[in-house]
Motif scaffolding. Structure first.
Motif, PDB file in Angstrom:
ATOM      1  N   GLU A 108      31.413  35.852  39.503  1.00 38.94           N
ATOM      2  CA  GLU A 108      31.994  37.188  39.645  1.00 38.94           C
ATOM      3  C   GLU A 108      31.274  38.017  40.707  1.00 38.94           C
ATOM      4  N   TYR A 128      42.889  36.822  41.435  1.00 38.98           N
ATOM      5  CA  TYR A 128      42.240  35.701  40.756  1.00 38.98           C
ATOM      6  C   TYR A 128      43.184  35.081  39.735  1.00 38.98           C
ATOM      7  N   LEU A 186      34.346  30.563  37.895  1.00 37.90           N
ATOM      8  CA  LEU A 186      34.259  31.897  38.492  1.00 37.90           C
ATOM      9  C   LEU A 186      32.802  32.340  38.633  1.00 37.90           C
ATOM     10  N   SER A 239      35.264  35.976  43.006  1.00 37.91           N
ATOM     11  CA  SER A 239      36.314  36.991  42.883  1.00 37.91           C
ATOM     12  C   SER A 239      35.924  37.940  41.764  1.00 37.91           C
ATOM     13  N   ALA A 240      36.746  38.962  41.584  1.00 37.57           N
ATOM     14  CA  ALA A 240      36.564  39.878  40.454  1.00 37.57           C
ATOM     15  C   ALA A 240      37.288  39.297  39.246  1.00 37.57           C
ATOM     16  N   ALA A 241      36.647  39.336  38.087  1.00 36.97           N
ATOM     17  CA  ALA A 241      37.179  38.647  36.907  1.00 36.97           C
ATOM     18  C   ALA A 241      38.577  39.111  36.538  1.00 36.97           C
ATOM     19  N   GLY A 242      38.837  40.402  36.569  1.00 33.54           N
ATOM     20  CA  GLY A 242      40.137  40.889  36.130  1.00 33.54           C
ATOM     21  C   GLY A 242      41.128  41.114  37.245  1.00 33.54           C
ATOM     22  N   ARG A 277      40.626  37.708  47.065  1.00 34.37           N
ATOM     23  CA  ARG A 277      40.978  39.012  46.515  1.00 34.37           C
ATOM     24  C   ARG A 277      42.418  39.281  46.907  1.00 34.37           C
TER      25      ARG A 277
END
Length: 465
Positions: free
Chosen positions: A191, A169, A189, A162-165, A224
């Motif tokens: 990324e 997530y 994670l 996933s995307a960290a921010g 996501r």
């Protein structure tokens, strides 16, 4: 118009020539309000919306390109229409069907002024791409491959892509950490970019890193949050689909809402709606496993209690039977001992009679056996006597022959025999000379031959040998 320098026909200025083109384009009705399919490229909004319309061949090479303009009074209306149907704004990389007219400007050249858009074409193109990818995966035997991976009963070691921010997530982690059962999960994670052109390569890279440490995880979760339908286009990628299908771990996909389905949803081991739903799925499976373990524990405890109770009853019965059996066994043993005791005198007399009979037989056979043994020993002595004389005579003959051979060798190699073969012996003061360096000029030598000897004097010495 102007005359050329040679007095020839008139030539047009560039602006005049461009004006002719503009008028021709403006008068051609075939170029007005026509529906055109193309891919959007280099889309930018600065009050008005500017873009390039392009067409690519099967190899991805651009074979046609034209500038396009969507004036502000139409842009906001058409963009809202497109977003309502697809969930996305007009952006580079999507295929569209546009209505508009060709315009030629003397300074800016040819362009296409957009007046309308049909979102159904974009949605259909996306669906067609998905179908083509799924058919390709079916032919390659990959469509259901990840579904055959074994999912642990309680997957707790989770590789998350996933995307960290990303909010999705964060929702996933919060849902796992706040589960009402106190279950512990271990998410890690990896990324990746979850929308746009970098989606496929970054997710593939994350999968490769996960597979290098696959033993450390139970499953992979790709998540996501919700968004535009076209934001999911990056997941409709053949190479990404192959990577997910071939992943050695079971893959859970939660990359959209119920109405958003991508190729990954069709090939992953498990498909859920959202990141939160992915967390709920993991919690549910772990909780179900915990409940089954607790049920099995209770069943095992009850079964053990039942076995213990039954065993105690059996032991009590066996104890009672043991006392009875022991008394009966002792009584039987006493009876057998009494019977044996009564038989001992009779058996003893019988054994003594048999032993006495065997001794009598031995005594009767002893004289005959002694005489036979003496005869055998005499025969052996006679045989040995004969062989001993023969062996002594043969040994003496062999020894005599060997001594004769040795005598002949001694005679053959004696000094006198050597002299007889033509050799001589040189003496100085009665000692044999073997080295010329022992001599000096004037030395008196005695040379002994096979017959006689003579005296000589050294005159010269040569040490050439």
């Amino acid at each position: 118009m102007t005359m050329d320098t040679n007095g020839g026909c008139n030539a047009l200025t560039l602006s005049q020539y461009a004006a002719l083109i503009r008028n021709l384009v403006a008068r051609d009705t075939n170029l007005r309000e026509r529906w055109v399919t193309a891919e959007l490229s280099d889309v930018r909004v600065a009050n008005h919306c500017y873009m390039d319309l392009i067409e690519k061949d099967a190899s991805g090479r651009t074979i046609a390109k034209i500038r396009a303009t969507l004036w502000s009074n139409r842009y906001y209306l058409l963009n809202a229409k497109f977003r309502a149907a697809t969930g996305a704004n007009l952006q580079s990389g999507i295929k569209v069907m546009l209505r508009g007219s060709a315009i030629y400007h003397e300074q800016y050249g040819m362009s296409f002024n957009i007046s309308d858009i049909d979102p159904r074409y974009t949605l259909g193109d996306m669906e067609q791409l998905r179908r083509e990818i799924l058919e390709r995966l079916q032919k390659e035997g990959l469509l259901k491959l990840n579904g055959t991976r074994t999912m642990p009963l309680a997957p707790q070691r989770i590789a998350v892509i996933s995307a960290a921010g990303a909010a999705g997530y964060g929702d996933f982690l919060n849902q796992l950490g706040g589960n009402p059962y106190g279950l512990v999960f271990y998410p890690v994670l990896f990324e990746a970019t979850m929308q746009g052109e970098r989606t496929a390569p970054t997710v593939i890279s994350a999968l490769r890193h996960i597979e290098m440490v696959a033993d450390a995880f139970d499953c992979v979760v790709i998540i996501r949050g919700g968004g535009a339908t076209t934001d999911l286009n990056g997941f409709d990628n053949l190479e990404l689909a192959r990577a997910v299908a071939r992943c050695v771990l079971p893959v859970i996909v939660g990359i959209g809402h119920e109405r958003d389905r991508t190729v990954l949803d069709e090939i992953a081991h498990t498909r859920v709606k959202t990141p939160t739903a992915a967390a709920e799925w993991l919690i549910s499976h772990a909780a179900d496993t915990l409940a089954r373990i607790e049920t099995l524990t209770r069943d095992i405890a009850g079964l053990a209690q039942s076995i213990i109770s039954g065993s105690r009853e059996q032991l009590s019965q066996l104890e009672t039977r043991l006392h009875t059996t022991a008394r009966q066994g002792l009584s039987n043993a006493s009876q057998r001992l009494a019977s044996i005791e009564s038989l001992i005198p009779q058996l003893s007399r019988h054994c003594l009679q048999n032993a006495a009979q065997r001794l009598d037989n031995i005594v009767h056979r002893l004289p005959d056996a002694g005489r036979a043994t003496l005869r055998l020993q005499r025969q052996k002595l006679d045989y040995f006597q004969q062989n001993l004389c023969s062996a002594a005579t043969s040994g003496l003959q062999n020894a005599t022959q060997r001594l004769d051979n040795i005598a002949r060798l001694v005679k053959a190699y004696s000094p006198q025999a050597t002299l007889a073969r033509g050799y001589s012996l040189t003496l100085v003061n009665g000692h044999a000379v073997t080295d010329a360096s022992q001599l000096s000029p004037g030395t008196s030598l005695t040379t002994r031959l096979a017959k006689g000897e003579f005296t000589s004097t050294v005159t010269a010495i040569e040490n050439n040998i």
